[in-house]
Motif scaffolding. Sequence first.
Motif, PDB file in Angstrom:
ATOM      1  N   PRO A 171       0.836  -1.094  -0.098  1.00 10.30           N
ATOM      2  CA  PRO A 171      -0.049   0.130  -0.090  1.00 10.30           C
ATOM      3  C   PRO A 171       0.849   1.290  -0.046  1.00 10.30           C
ATOM      4  CG  PRO A 171      -0.356  -1.351   2.171  1.00 10.30           C
ATOM      5  CD  PRO A 171       0.602  -1.907   1.290  1.00 10.30           C
ATOM      6  N   SER A 172       2.067   1.233   0.330  1.00 10.78           N
ATOM      7  CA  SER A 172       2.866   2.492   0.486  1.00 10.78           C
ATOM      8  C   SER A 172       3.658   2.598  -0.835  1.00 10.78           C
ATOM      9  CB  SER A 172       3.879   2.181   1.486  1.00 10.78           C
ATOM     10  OG  SER A 172       4.984   3.380   1.410  1.00 10.78           O
ATOM     11  N   ARG A 173       3.151   3.391  -1.807  1.00  7.51           N
ATOM     12  CA  ARG A 173       3.586   3.516  -3.147  1.00  7.51           C
ATOM     13  C   ARG A 173       4.610   4.675  -3.341  1.00  7.51           C
ATOM     14  NH1 ARG A 173       2.077  -0.736  -5.353  1.00  7.51           N
ATOM     15  NH2 ARG A 173       2.131   0.112  -7.368  1.00  7.51           N
ATOM     16  N   PHE A 174       5.412   4.405  -4.375  1.00  6.16           N
ATOM     17  CA  PHE A 174       6.240   5.490  -4.963  1.00  6.16           C
ATOM     18  C   PHE A 174       5.338   6.493  -5.948  1.00  6.16           C
ATOM     19  CE2 PHE A 174       9.506   3.377  -2.769  1.00  6.16           C
ATOM     20  CZ  PHE A 174      10.867   3.532  -3.399  1.00  6.16           C
ATOM     21  N   GLU A 175       5.145   7.696  -5.621  1.00  4.83           N
ATOM     22  CA  GLU A 175       4.235   8.475  -6.397  1.00  4.83           C
ATOM     23  C   GLU A 175       4.948   9.604  -6.993  1.00  4.83           C
ATOM     24  OE1 GLU A 175       1.815   9.200  -2.962  1.00  4.83           O
ATOM     25  OE2 GLU A 175       0.215   7.770  -3.445  1.00  4.83           O
ATOM     26  N   PRO A 202      19.188   8.298  -6.399  1.00  5.99           N
ATOM     27  CA  PRO A 202      18.178   7.779  -5.367  1.00  5.99           C
ATOM     28  C   PRO A 202      18.016   8.946  -4.373  1.00  5.99           C
ATOM     29  CG  PRO A 202      20.690   6.855  -5.020  1.00  5.99           C
ATOM     30  CD  PRO A 202      20.511   7.553  -6.278  1.00  5.99           C
ATOM     31  N   ILE A 203      16.870   8.879  -3.808  1.00  3.79           N
ATOM     32  CA  ILE A 203      16.478   9.605  -2.853  1.00  3.79           C
ATOM     33  C   ILE A 203      16.361   8.987  -1.627  1.00  3.79           C
ATOM     34  CG2 ILE A 203      14.613  11.229  -1.943  1.00  3.79           C
ATOM     35  CD1 ILE A 203      13.681  11.509  -5.023  1.00  3.79           C
ATOM     36  N   THR A 204      17.130   9.317  -0.515  1.00  7.40           N
ATOM     37  CA  THR A 204      17.322   8.599   0.803  1.00  7.40           C
ATOM     38  C   THR A 204      16.744   9.513   1.797  1.00  7.40           C
ATOM     39  OG1 THR A 204      19.717   9.107   0.969  1.00  7.40           O
ATOM     40  CG2 THR A 204      18.764   7.153  -0.239  1.00  7.40           C
ATOM     41  N   PRO A 205      16.282   8.634   2.900  1.00  6.45           N
ATOM     42  CA  PRO A 205      15.858   9.616   4.228  1.00  6.45           C
ATOM     43  C   PRO A 205      17.272  10.365   4.666  1.00  6.45           C
ATOM     44  CG  PRO A 205      14.884   7.494   4.165  1.00  6.45           C
ATOM     45  CD  PRO A 205      16.082   7.421   3.219  1.00  6.45           C
ATOM     46  N   GLY A 206      17.320  11.660   4.669  1.00 11.53           N
ATOM     47  CA  GLY A 206      18.487  12.360   5.256  1.00 11.53           C
ATOM     48  C   GLY A 206      19.672  12.222   4.390  1.00 11.53           C
ATOM     49  N   GLY A 207      19.379  11.527   3.283  1.00 17.50           N
ATOM     50  CA  GLY A 207      20.848  11.603   2.215  1.00 17.50           C
ATOM     51  C   GLY A 207      21.578  10.419   2.667  1.00 17.50           C
ATOM     52  N   ASP A 208      21.153   9.572   3.429  1.00 19.10           N
ATOM     53  CA  ASP A 208      22.055   8.668   4.070  1.00 19.10           C
ATOM     54  C   ASP A 208      22.252   7.458   3.143  1.00 19.10           C
ATOM     55  OD1 ASP A 208      20.874   8.927   7.474  1.00 19.10           O
ATOM     56  OD2 ASP A 208      22.261   9.858   6.366  1.00 19.10           O
ATOM     57  N   ARG A 209      23.052   6.640   3.486  1.00 17.03           N
ATOM     58  CA  ARG A 209      23.588   5.338   2.399  1.00 17.03           C
ATOM     59  C   ARG A 209      22.395   4.244   3.012  1.00 17.03           C
ATOM     60  NH1 ARG A 209      28.232   5.013  -0.525  1.00 17.03           N
ATOM     61  NH2 ARG A 209      29.789   6.276   0.023  1.00 17.03           N
ATOM     62  N   ILE A 210      21.332   4.486   2.670  1.00 10.59           N
ATOM     63  CA  ILE A 210      20.293   3.315   3.259  1.00 10.59           C
ATOM     64  C   ILE A 210      19.303   3.009   2.199  1.00 10.59           C
ATOM     65  CG2 ILE A 210      20.735   3.706   5.781  1.00 10.59           C
ATOM     66  CD1 ILE A 210      18.105   5.307   5.549  1.00 10.59           C
ATOM     67  N   ASP A 211      18.551   2.280   2.480  1.00  5.69           N
ATOM     68  CA  ASP A 211      17.130   2.099   1.433  1.00  5.69           C
ATOM     69  C   ASP A 211      16.544   3.353   0.708  1.00  5.69           C
ATOM     70  OD1 ASP A 211      16.122  -1.175   2.433  1.00  5.69           O
ATOM     71  OD2 ASP A 211      17.737  -0.762   1.252  1.00  5.69           O
ATOM     72  N   GLU A 246      13.814   5.964  -0.711  1.00  2.22           N
ATOM     73  CA  GLU A 246      12.684   6.078  -0.849  1.00  2.22           C
ATOM     74  C   GLU A 246      12.021   6.853  -2.035  1.00  2.22           C
ATOM     75  OE1 GLU A 246      11.643   9.199   2.285  1.00  2.22           O
ATOM     76  OE2 GLU A 246      13.206  10.482   1.870  1.00  2.22           O
ATOM     77  N   GLY A 247      12.785   6.778  -3.052  1.00  2.20           N
ATOM     78  CA  GLY A 247      12.464   7.201  -4.331  1.00  2.20           C
ATOM     79  C   GLY A 247      13.791   7.502  -5.233  1.00  2.20           C
ATOM     80  N   PHE A 248      13.349   8.110  -6.349  1.00  2.00           N
ATOM     81  CA  PHE A 248      14.511   8.395  -7.359  1.00  2.00           C
ATOM     82  C   PHE A 248      14.049   9.560  -8.244  1.00  2.00           C
ATOM     83  CE2 PHE A 248      12.957   6.572 -11.234  1.00  2.00           C
ATOM     84  CZ  PHE A 248      12.207   5.694 -10.909  1.00  2.00           C
ATOM     85  N   ARG A 255      15.673  27.628 -14.149  1.00  2.00           N
ATOM     86  CA  ARG A 255      16.556  26.961 -12.951  1.00  2.00           C
ATOM     87  C   ARG A 255      16.467  25.308 -13.408  1.00  2.00           C
ATOM     88  NH1 ARG A 255      13.450  26.894  -7.566  1.00  2.00           N
ATOM     89  NH2 ARG A 255      14.797  24.873  -7.537  1.00  2.00           N
ATOM     90  N   PRO A 256      16.903  24.536 -12.568  1.00  2.00           N
ATOM     91  CA  PRO A 256      16.646  23.039 -12.628  1.00  2.00           C
ATOM     92  C   PRO A 256      15.505  22.673 -12.258  1.00  2.00           C
ATOM     93  CG  PRO A 256      18.970  23.666 -11.786  1.00  2.00           C
ATOM     94  CD  PRO A 256      18.317  24.875 -11.761  1.00  2.00           C
ATOM     95  N   VAL A 257      14.588  21.941 -12.948  1.00  2.00           N
ATOM     96  CA  VAL A 257      13.525  21.145 -12.229  1.00  2.00           C
ATOM     97  C   VAL A 257      13.592  19.818 -12.574  1.00  2.00           C
ATOM     98  CG1 VAL A 257      12.030  23.231 -12.845  1.00  2.00           C
ATOM     99  CG2 VAL A 257      12.392  21.475 -14.403  1.00  2.00           C
ATOM    100  N   ALA A 258      13.077  18.940 -11.700  1.00  2.00           N
ATOM    101  CA  ALA A 258      12.802  17.537 -12.075  1.00  2.00           C
ATOM    102  C   ALA A 258      11.732  16.999 -11.793  1.00  2.00           C
ATOM    103  CB  ALA A 258      14.098  17.066 -10.903  1.00  2.00           C
ATOM    104  N   LEU A 259      11.721  15.581 -12.148  1.00  2.00           N
ATOM    105  CA  LEU A 259      10.406  14.726 -12.016  1.00  2.00           C
ATOM    106  C   LEU A 259      11.151  13.593 -11.124  1.00  2.00           C
ATOM    107  CD1 LEU A 259       8.367  14.790 -15.047  1.00  2.00           C
ATOM    108  CD2 LEU A 259       7.678  15.996 -13.061  1.00  2.00           C
ATOM    109  N   GLY A 260      10.172  12.990 -10.362  1.00  2.00           N
ATOM    110  CA  GLY A 260      10.757  11.812  -9.639  1.00  2.00           C
ATOM    111  C   GLY A 260       9.516  10.965  -8.975  1.00  2.00           C
ATOM    112  N   LEU A 261       9.852   9.623  -8.442  1.00  2.00           N
ATOM    113  CA  LEU A 261       8.858   8.782  -7.959  1.00  2.00           C
ATOM    114  C   LEU A 261       9.463   9.030  -6.381  1.00  2.00           C
ATOM    115  CD1 LEU A 261       8.757   6.096 -10.439  1.00  2.00           C
ATOM    116  CD2 LEU A 261       6.928   7.666  -9.846  1.00  2.00           C
ATOM    117  N   LEU A 262       8.481   9.379  -5.401  1.00  2.00           N
ATOM    118  CA  LEU A 262       8.819   9.442  -4.093  1.00  2.00           C
ATOM    119  C   LEU A 262       7.943   8.720  -3.137  1.00  2.00           C
ATOM    120  CD1 LEU A 262      10.672  10.735  -1.793  1.00  2.00           C
ATOM    121  CD2 LEU A 262       8.779  12.641  -1.856  1.00  2.00           C
ATOM    122  N   ARG A 263       8.323   7.884  -2.155  1.00  2.00           N
ATOM    123  CA  ARG A 263       7.261   7.151  -1.445  1.00  2.00           C
ATOM    124  C   ARG A 263       6.467   8.040  -0.819  1.00  2.00           C
ATOM    125  NH1 ARG A 263       7.335   1.919  -0.008  1.00  2.00           N
ATOM    126  NH2 ARG A 263       9.419   1.455  -0.271  1.00  2.00           N
TER     127      ARG A 263
END
Lengths: 973, 85
Positions: free
Chosen positions: A881-885, A902-911, A913-915, A927-935
């Motif tokens: 149910p927790s989706r990358f949106e 990758p997008i990680t919590p706090g930028g840490d080297r862990i799993d 939460e998106g990209f 300016r730079p703009v981006a699209l991504g998928l985020l939990r």
Amino acid sequence: MTAMRLPNGGLVDRTQPLRFQFDGMEITGFAGDTIASALLANDIVLAGRSFKLHRPRGFVGAGYDDGIMVDRLSPRPAPNQLAAVTGIEPGAVYRSVSTWPSARRDFGAVAGFFAPLLPAGFYYKTFMRPSWHLFEPLIRAAAGLGRVPVETWQPTSESRYGDCDVLVVGAGPAGLAAASTAGASGARVMLVDDQPSPGGRLLHDGFADQAWLAEMLAMLEAMPNVRRLPQSSVWAYHEHNLLTVIERAPSDARDLDFRTWKVRARQVVIAAGAQERPIPFPDSDRPGVMLASAARSYLHRHGVRVGARAIVFTNNDSAYATALDLAQAGSAVTVLDARPTVAPEVQARAADRGIRLRTGAQVVRAIGRARVSALEFETAQGRERLDCDLVAVSGGWNPAFHLASQSRQATSVWRPDIATFVARHASEDFSIAGAATGTFGTSDCAREGAAAAATALGRLGIKSPAVPVPESGDAFVANEVHPLWFVPRSKGAGKVFVDLSGDVSTDDLGLAMREGYDSIELIKRYTTAGMGVDQGKTGNVNVIAVVGALSGQPADAVGTTTFRPPYVPVEFGAIAGARSQARLYPWRHTPLTGWHVEQGAVMYEAGLRWQRPGYYPQPGEDWSAAAQREARAVREGVGVYDGTPLGKFQLKGPDVPRLLDLAYVGDFSKLKPRRGKYSVMMSDDGLILDDGVTFRLDEHRWLLHSSTGAADRVHGHLEQLLQVHRPDWRVSLIPVTTQWANATLCGPLARDVLAALNPDFDISNKALPFMGMVEGHVAGLPVRVFRVSWTGELSFELNTPARHGPALWQAVMQAGARFAITPVGSEANHILRVEAGYLSTGHEVDGTADVHDLGLSGLIGPAKTDFLGKRSMEIRRRADPSRFELVGLLPEQGQMVPEGAPITPGGDRIDQEGFVSACVMSVAQQRPVALGLLREGRRRMGETVRARVRDRIIAMQVVEPVFHDASRSRVKS
Amino acid sequence: MLLIDCPFCGKRPEGEFSCLGEAVAPRPDPAGLDDDTWSAWLVGRENRRGFHSERWWHVRSCGRVFTITRDTVTHAIQPHAEAGQ
């Protein structure tokens, strides 16, 4: 000198001396020599070092069974040439392999001292702490085979398809008889043999019946329906009698190094002969210890007597031919026969030639390091030592039925009389004849070959004629083998190497089994036995028997490993043939490629090998500057791009609406003529297959658009849906991607340009609204015009039949000149679509995000009870149910973020939460703009998240995924 | 490389075709099925050793989808079944 060239004999041409270099030494050989025979003629017996332990090694075989390789430095630099097979060339420079600086003085020999640290599977056990990477460079430098040359030689190769009635593998007695029989019947025959001259073992047996050989050759030469491929190998047996053959230096094409054949043969006769095996004993891998048949081969093919004081160690009769021939050539010969008794006729003939014979003898060990100098052996009388400079060993003969096994229609079966495996099969596609079935003896082999051909012809409904077979038998045949699989180590004796190419000894085999690798397939992989360049030709049966002996089972209980191609080493360049670079997989071009290139476009691959312009750089521009300029032109004026490669499918029939409703998430049945609808197509496992706009042209005709890269997949998907799951639906589906060329006008001035093209239809927003289409003419050319947009600006997609493409573009550029129309490439397109928040397969549509995740829930037809993927999507969403949106991202401080970061919590080297799925320098927002998928991104608007790029952390703000004209007012204007 | 007998074109080499995998029953209506049954139809395959039915699409020629019976060990192909099933 102990190995030497005899003044007469052999098939070499003594009137043609050739000089070459080996490890810096100047060597003279003759035309017809292999590197091995020329070295032996010059008494060079040590020719390389073993793979792992760098033990001195010499020639063991005289053909593809030998594992000594050399690097050819010149001419045509290439590594890993088999020395016993490769002919010498004048002025060539060869270097030994796995040696430094040379075979004689090899620094790598210190590896021998590390032997206890290098058992089977050592890389899982030793050199592990503190880190394997500490030892890795040293071990890699010490191991390995030839070195890749700095300047690469590209062989000239050709690929051909062949077909024939009978393919005969091998031109020994069985193969010659088979080919003659088949040829004489008028059938189309291909005869493949790996030697320059046919005859197989007849050439190096000193066989008396050369007259029969000559007669066969004359017969075959006179048959135009027989194609002979000398110096060629059948290296794979594929399904339905497709065999791959490598033809080396084809005589009918002097410019070719190789020709690779894929031959579909109606029948195959496998007459590939048999391979002698040694009897491994302690230190039997020393240079100077070779197969008895190899010693005979060097004598009869090359006129080289490989030793003056020879010991022949055997457990069967066939080695006596070697003993007699060496004695005749002047060597002092002793035969050590492991059998308790030897047939009186054999004894008598040996005695006639002054050969000393000891029966019941077993070699205990070899003495000597760079070359064998003596043997210690044991008989009933006790242990003795005998000086020698050559040990010719025969442990028996293994039928070469590998190809039959590759066909997957044969199994390996043990024959106790010859103590080896043969093939058993019931195939109607091939026959095996001669030594390849365990029949030894020339007459018998020839008879079998003729019979096999007759069987093959019979299956084709062709009558077979009789051909002459030789009457004389051989004196010495390995019909009865007294099995002696190896001589175990005793006190003071060295290792017993069973597989030379892999440096695998009986110790390694025992270790593997003690560690639990008890099946022959596991033992093979764990010890690498049979995986070297000789692919176990001399070693495999011995390995199997040793494993049996060590585990107390018979060899046939151990079984053989799966036989796989290639049967001999084959150069990749030969397989590739002429298919390299662009020819391997040709580009697909639109009719406009020429124009794009003329304008200076840098061409990209758009998917499925389509070439599309990436950008059109003006002087001084790099890709980024060009893309910015083109994108700005679209936002502020008008641009034109070539959308031809996008997939297009014509659908016709009363059931098309049902098809679209099932294949897409949206509702199509109510779509009016001349209107289109954007939707998403899913596969039935709940993942997005593609997205695109489908138009209804009229009551019965529709045009479905797919993305460029997914066009073939969409085609297959719809065909399968119609033909397998809904065969009763009346739909005609025709891919028309290449039928239509495209010029897409985009930008605020797009309608002005369209007006300047003299359309014969109303182009006002009322008559031709967003998502509408019309058919008519512009600039006198027939067009279909679709109002779709992927840039976020007013857009008209002009489609014309492909042959009018260039004319349409000329007209567009002319009409658009006063509006400063700008050609737009895919880089600029990328910027525009990201700013506009449009999706792209391969970026946001990454194979895991579904329709809801991408914010496209509104596309789903509200009343639809079923469409492909609906059920599976629900199952997936329930499970996770927790989706990358889909979200928009604004990187702070004007930083660009690499796609995929990758997008990680706090930028840490862990799993993660998106990209980040895409990031561009926006022309709309500077300016730079981006699209991504985020939990759970949709409820995190305004949050700051962190992308991690190696050790850099880039903070980004989460925003709506659109950066320009969210209301789509410009698109709909 | 298999030699496949297309019902329309005759024996053609494998490269002209696209393999559609094990022949499964036509798509059931997911409405009446529980998750396990639906998933079993969707992804469950027998993967038999020996003769099995599989579908091929003659994409580079007549475009027909048809079923063959092939031995997964020896690759022997039996005469084909009715097209589209």
